[in-house]
Design an enzyme around this catalytic site. Structure first.
Site, short mmCIF file in Angstrom:
data_model
loop_
_atom_site.label_atom_id
_atom_site.label_comp_id
_atom_site.label_asym_id
_atom_site.label_seq_id
_atom_site.Cartn_x
_atom_site.Cartn_y
_atom_site.Cartn_z
N THR A 194 45.66 40.19 46.63
CA THR A 194 45.26 39.93 45.24
C THR A 194 46.30 40.53 44.31
O THR A 194 47.09 41.38 44.73
CB THR A 194 43.90 40.59 44.95
OG1 THR A 194 44.03 41.98 45.23
CG2 THR A 194 42.80 40.01 45.80
N GLU A 339 40.32 35.32 46.59
CA GLU A 339 39.24 35.60 47.54
C GLU A 339 38.49 34.33 47.94
O GLU A 339 37.62 34.37 48.80
CB GLU A 339 38.25 36.59 46.90
CG GLU A 339 38.79 38.01 46.75
CD GLU A 339 39.55 38.24 45.45
OE1 GLU A 339 40.04 37.25 44.86
OE2 GLU A 339 39.68 39.39 45.04
N LYS A 447 33.18 44.03 23.55
CA LYS A 447 31.80 44.51 23.37
C LYS A 447 31.64 45.01 21.95
O LYS A 447 32.11 46.08 21.59
CB LYS A 447 31.49 45.58 24.39
CG LYS A 447 31.56 45.01 25.79
CD LYS A 447 31.18 45.98 26.87
CE LYS A 447 31.29 45.31 28.21
NZ LYS A 447 32.55 45.54 28.90
N TRP A 452 28.20 40.77 23.47
CA TRP A 452 29.47 40.39 24.08
C TRP A 452 30.13 39.25 23.32
O TRP A 452 29.45 38.29 22.94
CB TRP A 452 29.24 39.92 25.51
CG TRP A 452 28.91 41.00 26.48
CD1 TRP A 452 28.67 42.32 26.20
CD2 TRP A 452 28.80 40.87 27.90
NE1 TRP A 452 28.40 43.01 27.34
CE2 TRP A 452 28.47 42.15 28.41
CE3 TRP A 452 28.95 39.81 28.79
CZ2 TRP A 452 28.29 42.38 29.77
CZ3 TRP A 452 28.77 40.04 30.14
CH2 TRP A 452 28.45 41.32 30.63
P1 AMP Z 1 43.68 35.05 41.30
O1 AMP Z 1 42.94 35.65 42.42
O2 AMP Z 1 44.93 35.78 40.97
O3 AMP Z 1 43.91 33.61 41.52
O4 AMP Z 1 42.78 35.19 40.00
C1 AMP Z 1 41.46 34.71 39.97
C2 AMP Z 1 40.92 34.84 38.57
O5 AMP Z 1 41.64 34.00 37.66
C3 AMP Z 1 39.50 34.40 38.43
O6 AMP Z 1 38.57 35.37 38.85
C4 AMP Z 1 39.41 34.12 36.93
O7 AMP Z 1 39.23 35.30 36.18
C5 AMP Z 1 40.78 33.56 36.64
N1 AMP Z 1 40.73 32.09 36.61
C6 AMP Z 1 41.09 31.23 37.56
N2 AMP Z 1 40.94 29.95 37.15
C7 AMP Z 1 40.45 30.01 35.90
C8 AMP Z 1 40.06 29.03 34.93
N3 AMP Z 1 40.18 27.73 35.14
N4 AMP Z 1 39.56 29.49 33.75
C9 AMP Z 1 39.44 30.81 33.50
N5 AMP Z 1 39.81 31.75 34.35
C10 AMP Z 1 40.30 31.38 35.55
#
Ligand code: AMP
Length: 550
Positions: A194, A339, A447, A452
């Site tokens: 991650t 994940e 917040k 929120w």
């Molecule tokens: P990663 O594991 O680096 O791919 O990041 C995942 C995170 O990216 C998710 O938990 C979201 O917070 C954000 N994310 C992914 N796709 C979107 C989307 N279409 N709109 C908003 N947030 C997104």
């Protein structure tokens, strides 16, 4: 992996494990002549077919065997999207070892941490990364050898990298006579860490089964909708969550593959789109900004590009409208995470949406969409109580499914599931017909006075202003309300707008008390290793910021 009860009468179908090697075998056998085109690090364009890719993957699998790489061993890659990287996707996982893709945009110390944590046995890397590998190679405790993914004439005469070998030498020295081994489909296939904006990165360890199921599901018409008639250019990198599964799902369908290599600027991507007749692509919003700017500045259009998936962070509605209305490119907004392999939802319209007025259709398309088959989701409050799907109530988003992690690699972070569900860290609403919309990352929610405010809505409004290139909204300290929104804006080149004009721009578009208290202009926003705006960096930068209303 749980032990489910067995029926006294079991089905009588072949029990054939779902293995990654079957994808490249299928692509070779049924779409053998279909092309894989790569812009190489060297700058030239390389072309070959799925048949060639399969042959070279088998040669590389033989090379790995000679190295003594065993089932379950991790083998690292630091590479752009290209044909050699694709060969490794199949050679490493197909032979039972674990493909560990590493993000080259991380700091060398972080890379060394990840390589040691994964206990990588060998590390393959692209020409561009010689200086990077030189910077951390000495700290790698388990790596027995480094392989430069290049022709012999590109090998450096002198280098600090120990046990350096040439990829093409290995291909030349090994035969393609290799039988893909058959083993338990739950065996680990690949590993991706991650982004780790807080604390050390943690590993998501995928299996052959999870990867195959994700590949099947992601090609469906209401997901990525890829077919053998497409030419697919994955802008999303193969070093982050397996380029959203495209190195598997594209060969699975037999579509033409077009790899952009390291050249992700608007001009290079556009040229490849046109030359190779690309129909479908996928990437994070920041990459599309570059492409759209180039296309607009040069008065160009797309002749074959029909559809793109945008995800990784929220797709600004203004970007979606530009693609749809100005260039006739359909945008599929998708959501997922490392994940989750990564796909969780995709936004496509159903029959009952077809008769809606255009602005209502657009409002649906701006959401992150419905779960793709295999994924289930729910929203809960802080006590874990399930919240209603009314499109208004927002809560913590939880997911489950066969391509979602049960735990992190080596048990980092301990127990992660809540009653069998994975907490995503995102805050969302779900409409009665199952369309999910992310309002924020829980860490980024503003917040204000116990309520929120979702920062994504505020950013989307700002980005619809003609003078705004990019915007990020963060909560900053307020003595009365705890936090109030501050809008941080990058203006479009040559455009101008004042803070007062931008604040006024929110009138009527949002509840009055959501309107940002202040606007500040910057030259650029900090972007992380996966192309996302780094909100924690912006919060750090403005932590002493004094709001005019404070
Ligand atoms: P990663 O594991 O680096 O791919 O990041 C995942 C995170 O990216 C998710 O938990 C979201 O917070 C954000 N994310 C992914 N796709 C979107 C989307 N279409 N709109 C908003 N947030 C997104």
């Amino acid at each position: 992996m749980s032990n489910y009860p067995k029926s006294p009468l079991m089905g009588q179908m072949m029990s054939q494990p779902l293995l990654i090697s079957s994808i490249i075998q299928h692509a070779d056998r049924y779409f053998g002549d279909n092309e894989i085109v790569s812009r190489r690090v060297e700058g030239d364009i390389h072309r070959y077919t799925y048949r060639d890719c399969h042959t070279r993957s088998r040669k590389m699998a033989n090379a790995l065997q000679k190295f003594g790489v065993k089932m379950g061993d991790r083998v690292g890659t630091l590479a752009w999207n290209g044909y050699r990287h694709l060969e490794l996707y199949y050679a490493i996982s197909g032979s039972g070892a674990v493909l560990h893709t590493i993000n080259p945009r991380l700091h060398p110390e972080q890379i060394a941490y990840i390589v040691n944590h994964a206990e990588d046995q060998y590390l393959f890397f692209d020409l561009t990364f010689i200086p990077l590998v030189e910077a951390f190679a000495a700290h790698c405790k388990t790596v027995k050898g480094f392989i430069l993914m290049a022709d012999r004439d590109r090998m450096p005469a002198e280098t600090k990298i120990p046990n350096l070998q040439c990829y093409e030498d290995l291909i030349e020295a090994n035969s393609a006579d290799y039988e893909w081994p058959v083993f338990d489909e739950n065996s680990a296939s690949s590993l991706c860490y991650t982004s780790g904006t807080t604390g050390n990165p943690k590993g998501a360890l995928y299996s052959h089964r999870s990867t195959l199921l994700h590949s099947y599901a992601s090609t469906m018409p209401d997901a990525l909708n890829v077919s053998s008639r497409d030419a697919v250019l994955p802008v999303v990198p193969m070093f982050h969550v397996n380029a959203w599964g495209l190195p598997y799902s594209v060969p699975l369908t037999g579509a033409k593959m077009v790899f952009p290599g390291p050249s992700l600027d608007g001009k290079s991507v556009y040229e490849l789109f046109e030359q190779e007749k690309v129909t479908f692509s996928a990437g994070v919003p920041t990459v599309w900004l570059g492409l759209l700017t180039y296309v607009a500045q040069n008065n160009l259009t797309f002749s074959t590009f029909k559809r793109t998936v945008i995800g990784g962070s929220a797709c600004p509605p203004a970007m979606m409208k530009t693609f749809r209305h100005q260039y006739g490119v359909e945008v599929v907004h998708a959501w997922g995470m490392t994940e989750m392999s990564p796909l969780g939802t995709a936004c496509t319209l159903q029959s009952h949406h077809q008769s809606l007025p255009e602005d209502e259709k657009q409002a649906v398309l701006e959401k992150q969409g419905h779960a793709i088959f295999g994924v289930d989701m729910k929203i809960v409050d802080d006590q874990g109580k399930e919240l209603s799907w009314d499109g208004e109530t927002y809560g913590n988003l939880l997911v489950k499914g066969p391509w979602i992690i049960e735990r992190y690699f080596k048990g980092e972070g301990g127990e992660v599931l809540q009653d069998g569900w994975f907490p995503t860290g995102d805050v969302a609403t779900i409409s009665p017909d199952g369309y999910m919309q992310i309002t924020d990352r829980s860490k980024d929610v503003i917040k204000s006075g116990g309520e929120w405010i979702g920062s994504i809505d505020l950013e989307n409004i700002a980005m619809a202003h003609p003078a705004v290139q990019q915007a990020a909204c963060i909560g900053v300290f307020h003595p009365k309300w705890d936090e109030r929104p501050l809008l941080v804006v990058v203006k479009k080149p040559g455009a101008d707008v004042t803070k007062e004009e931008l604040i006024k721009y929110y009138d009527g578009k949002i509840a009055k008390w959501w309107t940002p208290d202040d606007v500040t202009f910057v030259d650029a926003l900090p972007i992380g290793a996966t192309g996302k705006v780094l909100k924690n960096k912006i919060r750090e930068q403005f932590k002493e910021y004094k709001l005019p209303t404070a």
